[in-house]
Design a protein around this motif. Structure first.
Motif, PDB file in Angstrom:
ATOM      1  N   UNK A  69      10.016   0.687   7.559  1.00  0.00           N
ATOM      2  CA  UNK A  69       9.053   1.692   7.110  1.00  0.00           C
ATOM      3  C   UNK A  69       8.049   2.035   8.210  1.00  0.00           C
ATOM      4  N   UNK A  70       7.804   1.107   9.096  1.00  0.00           N
ATOM      5  CA  UNK A  70       6.841   1.331  10.175  1.00  0.00           C
ATOM      6  C   UNK A  70       7.194   2.584  10.987  1.00  0.00           C
ATOM      7  N   UNK A  71       8.491   2.907  11.069  1.00  0.00           N
ATOM      8  CA  UNK A  71       8.928   4.101  11.816  1.00  0.00           C
ATOM      9  C   UNK A  71       8.438   5.388  11.160  1.00  0.00           C
ATOM     10  N   UNK A  72       8.114   5.334   9.873  1.00  0.00           N
ATOM     11  CA  UNK A  72       7.766   6.538   9.116  1.00  0.00           C
ATOM     12  C   UNK A  72       6.281   6.588   8.732  1.00  0.00           C
ATOM     13  N   UNK A  73       5.454   5.770   9.374  1.00  0.00           N
ATOM     14  CA  UNK A  73       4.046   5.737   8.991  1.00  0.00           C
ATOM     15  C   UNK A  73       3.314   7.026   9.350  1.00  0.00           C
ATOM     16  N   UNK A  74       3.862   7.845  10.249  1.00  0.00           N
ATOM     17  CA  UNK A  74       3.245   9.123  10.600  1.00  0.00           C
ATOM     18  C   UNK A  74       3.863  10.287   9.838  1.00  0.00           C
ATOM     19  N   UNK A  75       4.525  10.004   8.738  1.00  0.00           N
ATOM     20  CA  UNK A  75       5.192  11.051   7.963  1.00  0.00           C
ATOM     21  C   UNK A  75       4.239  11.787   7.028  1.00  0.00           C
ATOM     22  N   UNK A  76       3.017  11.306   6.911  1.00  0.00           N
ATOM     23  CA  UNK A  76       2.061  11.922   6.005  1.00  0.00           C
ATOM     24  C   UNK A  76       2.044  11.274   4.638  1.00  0.00           C
ATOM     25  N   UNK A  78       1.681   7.880   2.116  1.00  0.00           N
ATOM     26  CA  UNK A  78       0.962   6.612   2.083  1.00  0.00           C
ATOM     27  C   UNK A  78       1.923   5.476   2.423  1.00  0.00           C
ATOM     28  N   UNK A  79       1.448   4.537   3.199  1.00  0.00           N
ATOM     29  CA  UNK A  79       2.283   3.414   3.626  1.00  0.00           C
ATOM     30  C   UNK A  79       2.735   2.569   2.443  1.00  0.00           C
ATOM     31  N   UNK A  80       1.861   2.374   1.456  1.00  0.00           N
ATOM     32  CA  UNK A  80       2.262   1.560   0.306  1.00  0.00           C
ATOM     33  C   UNK A  80       3.338   2.270  -0.525  1.00  0.00           C
ATOM     34  N   UNK A  81       3.310   3.615  -0.553  1.00  0.00           N
ATOM     35  CA  UNK A  81       4.373   4.353  -1.240  1.00  0.00           C
ATOM     36  C   UNK A  81       5.702   4.159  -0.515  1.00  0.00           C
ATOM     37  N   UNK A  82       5.651   4.232   0.806  1.00  0.00           N
ATOM     38  CA  UNK A  82       6.876   4.045   1.588  1.00  0.00           C
ATOM     39  C   UNK A  82       7.414   2.625   1.430  1.00  0.00           C
ATOM     40  N   UNK A  83       6.507   1.651   1.352  1.00  0.00           N
ATOM     41  CA  UNK A  83       6.924   0.256   1.137  1.00  0.00           C
ATOM     42  C   UNK A  83       7.618   0.140  -0.221  1.00  0.00           C
ATOM     43  N   UNK A  84       7.049   0.781  -1.238  1.00  0.00           N
ATOM     44  CA  UNK A  84       7.673   0.732  -2.568  1.00  0.00           C
ATOM     45  C   UNK A  84       9.058   1.353  -2.543  1.00  0.00           C
ATOM     46  N   UNK A  85       9.173   2.507  -1.902  1.00  0.00           N
ATOM     47  CA  UNK A  85      10.467   3.189  -1.801  1.00  0.00           C
ATOM     48  C   UNK A  85      11.441   2.326  -1.000  1.00  0.00           C
ATOM     49  N   UNK A  86      10.962   1.746   0.099  1.00  0.00           N
ATOM     50  CA  UNK A  86      11.806   0.870   0.905  1.00  0.00           C
ATOM     51  C   UNK A  86      12.253  -0.364   0.141  1.00  0.00           C
ATOM     52  N   UNK A  87      11.378  -0.899  -0.701  1.00  0.00           N
ATOM     53  CA  UNK A  87      11.729  -2.067  -1.510  1.00  0.00           C
ATOM     54  C   UNK A  87      12.814  -1.715  -2.517  1.00  0.00           C
TER      55      UNK A  87
END
Length: 186
Positions: A69-76, A78-87
């Motif tokens: 997910x770290x690769x997508x932190x500049x996608x606009x 929220x990081x916690x949303x991306x973590x949830x999706x990644x999980x």
């Protein structure tokens, strides 16, 4: 496993994953990945239907989710949303993993996590491209909100002009079939 039980398990893993990632951001604390021997043990237990094995494998691969997910932190997003999706991608990977594929779980899961995040980002992009005629676009002179539909209906002069032009063209095209006297009258 029933659908409700699966949803509850996923929800619990997401919440746990969020808090573990939060701890990672603050304390650099995440469960260490399993060594190859323990991973094989839990994968064997998973094939036998063990929910505990599923939870252990999910927990110990959350570091992988954070890494992908770290690769997508500049996608606009929220990081916690991306973590949830990644999980969610990780859970799907664990549920569908087969050792017969000849790859390690982490390799397979990384692709599943990345695919889940990319799919989410594509869906968000598609939603952002949709425009509503009723969405506010500005304010009028009195300070009231204007929407696109308001602007389009205010500009009825343009619609009337286009309609007049179409009628004029129809009349001109039909003048040829009229007699000389009828043309003079028109």
């Amino acid at each position: 496993m029933t659908v409700l039980a699966s949803i509850l398990a996923i929800s619990a893993a997401l919440v746990k994953g969020f808090w573990l990632f939060f701890g990672y951001l603050n304390n650099q604390v995440f469960p260490q990945p399993l060594d190859e021997k323990r991973e094989r043990f839990y994968l064997q237990k998973l094939e036998e239907g063990s929910e505990e094995a599923e939870h252990v494998l999910t927990e110990h691969n959350l570091r992988l989710v954070a890494h992908v997910v770290k690769k997508y932190e500049n996608s606009g997003e929220e990081l916690d949303d991306l973590i949830s999706i990644g999980t969610i991608g990780l859970i799907k990977a664990i549920k569908t993993y087969s050792g017969e594929r000849g790859v390690r779980l982490a390799t397979y899961a990384a692709r599943c996590i990345e695919n889940e995040v990319l799919m989410h980002l594509r869906n968000i992009k598609n939603i952002k491209q949709e425009i509503s005629l009723y969405e506010p676009i500005g304010y009028d002179q009195e300070g009231g909100e204007l929407s696109l539909i308001d602007v389009l209906t205010i500009e009825t002069d343009i619609v009337d002009m286009v309609d007049l032009k179409i009628q004029e063209e129809k009349i001109r095209s039909n003048l040829d079939i009229l007699s000389e006297r009828e043309r003079q009258i028109i």
